[in-house]
Design an enzyme around this catalytic site. Structure first.
Site, short mmCIF file in Angstrom:
data_model
loop_
_atom_site.label_atom_id
_atom_site.label_comp_id
_atom_site.label_asym_id
_atom_site.label_seq_id
_atom_site.Cartn_x
_atom_site.Cartn_y
_atom_site.Cartn_z
N ILE A 155 -3.19 5.71 23.10
CA ILE A 155 -2.30 6.17 22.03
C ILE A 155 -2.11 5.08 20.99
O ILE A 155 -2.06 5.35 19.79
CB ILE A 155 -0.92 6.57 22.63
CG1 ILE A 155 -1.09 7.50 23.83
CG2 ILE A 155 -0.03 7.20 21.56
CD1 ILE A 155 -1.91 8.72 23.55
N GLU A 156 -1.99 3.85 21.44
CA GLU A 156 -1.70 2.74 20.53
C GLU A 156 -2.87 2.40 19.62
O GLU A 156 -2.69 2.18 18.42
CB GLU A 156 -1.33 1.49 21.35
CG GLU A 156 0.04 1.55 22.00
CD GLU A 156 1.16 1.37 20.99
OE1 GLU A 156 0.88 0.91 19.87
OE2 GLU A 156 2.31 1.69 21.32
N SER A 157 -4.07 2.31 20.19
CA SER A 157 -5.19 1.74 19.43
C SER A 157 -6.52 2.40 19.73
O SER A 157 -7.55 1.89 19.29
CB SER A 157 -5.31 0.25 19.78
OG SER A 157 -5.59 0.09 21.17
N TYR A 260 5.16 10.40 20.11
CA TYR A 260 4.57 9.33 20.91
C TYR A 260 4.38 9.75 22.37
O TYR A 260 3.27 9.67 22.92
CB TYR A 260 5.47 8.10 20.80
CG TYR A 260 4.89 6.82 21.33
CD1 TYR A 260 3.79 6.23 20.74
CD2 TYR A 260 5.49 6.16 22.41
CE1 TYR A 260 3.27 5.03 21.20
CE2 TYR A 260 4.99 4.95 22.88
CZ TYR A 260 3.88 4.39 22.27
OH TYR A 260 3.39 3.21 22.74
N ARG A 506 0.40 1.14 13.57
CA ARG A 506 1.47 0.87 14.52
C ARG A 506 2.76 0.52 13.80
O ARG A 506 2.75 -0.23 12.84
CB ARG A 506 1.05 -0.30 15.42
CG ARG A 506 2.08 -0.69 16.45
CD ARG A 506 2.14 0.33 17.58
NE ARG A 506 3.00 -0.16 18.60
CZ ARG A 506 4.33 -0.01 18.60
NH1 ARG A 506 4.93 0.62 17.63
NH2 ARG A 506 5.04 -0.49 19.58
#
Length: 521
Positions: A155-157, A260, A506
């Site tokens: 999810i982040e990167s 998220y 982000r």
């Protein structure tokens, strides 16, 4: 019945007897009677010949065993790829560790459909993540943390360790500079530990444990990881004042944080049942993809990749934290390499005869122009500017660390202090100026007289006032000059070094509770 048994037993008994006969020793040969021997004359024995001792055989030279890589992460573990545990499906191990509360709403359905409609993206993302997943699952198991957290970098990167967001968050766990420093992630001229696979994973799990201790709930901890614990705490307070339950679903939060956890739940559902979404996960076995191999000397990045038998891109996928073309052993005492390449690297390094590092660090003894610094270290000014990313019109301030060629004068490896604290500070080459306006006197002023008064060039004064150097100003006419400010007013500039790759997105992340900054909350 007795006759039948006898008939069955006879062949076996016969075979047994034949075996016994075949194995019995033969009788001794018969000895014939012989007459007694006649007396024989006594013969003196001849002297024994002198025999020279044979030369001792030359010692056999035993070939030394080739050095082999030992994983510094797990030095006591030897990987056997034929072992049943190693051949276990890693995805199964991930599924068995799921422990977070399920989230089931329309946003989860939306993100399930989004990923299902992009099978190529999911394939690339999961294949890339496969390089790091075993290590993260191992670290989660040591801490008894739910394995859903191993999916968070998706999810982040998208599991890209070189990702960089608009908010300057970096690495596959997406740390902003301040929070990275709070969790001991070094960021300097030579490296950025926010991109370091091992260091950033350690910091991310430390941070998540801190947030879970604070909120007592993994969903709230993840919301705080994305949005900041101060924001989550205030949102909880608002919900409680409104008489609502203090949980994630009842928080009033920005869209990114609202989506998220549904994104994470969607990825979790795909890992649980990929066939339900017409997706396929790459085969991942339950053993390390990479080993941690120690290095004792500074070494060029491209040489390390070459000794390991990897392309530079493949090497950087596991070692993306380097900002410069050299690895400093004092700051980065190990490199990560795939299993087979780790052994290749260790053996090739033991046979390497040439220079390991062609670059080193040089600390400016005083504030210098780039041209002066270049002369000190034997470089051209354009090369010095390019390799150290020095903009035009800037001075290199005293104490700045520059990357310079390693030569006969600079042979020592870079010290730990420099490797951990190297920074580049710049200041404007020219003093800042201020615009000063005034009026010509009653008798007027010439351009030359104004230039003399302020120690300026008449041509500059003329240019600023759109006239000629020989002209004169009429009485009361406005005059403009540009004067230098006092040197103390000039501010230094600290250069942030980052790699060329700048993908990803982000929101900024706050510091831990004890060190929270107001700007991040």
């Amino acid at each position: 019945m007795t006759t039948t048994l006898l008939r069955l037993a006879l062949p076996a008994l016969a075979a047994l007897l034949m075996t016994a006969c075949a194995s019995a020793p033969p009788p001794p040969p018969a000895v014939a009677d012989t007459p007694p021997l006649a007396p024989q004359p006594v013969v003196e024995p001849a002297p024994a010949p002198v025999v020279q001792p044979a030369p001792a055989p030359a010692p056999v030279k035993v070939a030394e065993a080739e050095p082999a890589a030992i994983d510094t992460l797990r030095p006591q573990v030897r990987i056997d790829l034929n072992d049943e545990t190693a051949r276990t499906d890693l995805w199964s191990r991930v599924r068995q560790g799921f422990a977070m509360n399920e989230l089931d709403n329309d946003l989860v359905r939306k993100w399930e459909q989004w990923y299902a409609a992009r099978p190529d993206y999911v394939q690339r993302m999961t294949e890339r993540g496969g390089r790091y997943l075993f290590h993260i699952v191992e670290e989660l198991a040591k801490r008894n943390m739910p394995t859903e957290l191993a999916l968070l970098p998706f999810i982040e990167s998208a599991y890209n360790p070189e990702a960089m967001s608009r908010a300057k968050a970096s690495g596959m766990w997406q740390f902003v500079p301040g929070t990275g420093r709070d969790f001991a992630l070094k960021q300097n001229v030579f490296r950025d530990d926010r991109r370091d696979v091992l260091a950033s994973t350690r910091a991310a799990l430390d941070y998540l444990q801190t947030l879970h201790t604070m909120f007592g709930d993994w969903q709230l901890a993840l919301a705080a990881y994305n949005w900041g614990q101060g924001n989550v705490q205030r949102a909880l307070t608002r919900s409680q004042k409104a008489g609502l339950p203090g949980d994630y679903t009842n928080l009033r939060m920005p869209d990114e944080t609202r989506n998220y956890l549904p994104k994470l739940q969607a990825v979790k559902n795909i890992v649980l049942r990929p066939e339900a979404f017409a997706l396929a996960l790459p085969v991942l076995q339950n053993h390390p993809y990479f080993l941690s191999v120690p290095i004792q000397r500074d070494i060029d990045v491209d040489l390390a990749a070459r000794l390991a038998g990897l392309s530079l891109d493949e090497f950087r996928q596991l070692n993306p934290q380097m900002n410069k073309p050299v690895i400093l052993a004092a700051g980065t005492p190990q490199v990560l390499l795939p299993y087979d390449n780790a052994n290749t690297f260790v053996r090739a390094l033991s046979h390497h005869k040439g220079t390991l590092a062609s670059w080193t660090a040089w600390v400016a003894p005083k504030t210098l122009k780039p041209a002066e610094a270049a002369r000190h270290v034997g470089m051209s000014e354009p090369q010095l500017r390019e390799v150290n990313r020095i903009p035009s019109g800037m001075l290199v301030k005293v104490g700045s660390t520059l990357l310079v060629p390693r030569d006969g004068k600079r042979t020592e490896d870079v010290s730990e202090h420099v490797a951990d604290n190297a920074m580049l500070s710049l200041a404007p080459d020219r003093p800042a100026v201020q615009r000063v306006s005034f009026k010509a006197g009653k008798k007027g002023d010439s351009v030359a007289a104004v230039a003399r008064r302020y120690k300026l060039n008449p041509a500059q004064v003329a240019q600023w006032n759109k006239t000629t150097p020989q002209a004169s100003f009429k009485p009361g006419q406005p005059i403009v000059v540009m004067l230098a400010k006092a040197p103390a007013a000039a501010k230094s500039v600290r250069v942030a070094v980052r790699p060329a790759s700048t993908t990803g997105r982000r929101l900024s992340k706050p510091a831990p509770a004890a060190r929270t900054r107001a700007a991040q909350n």
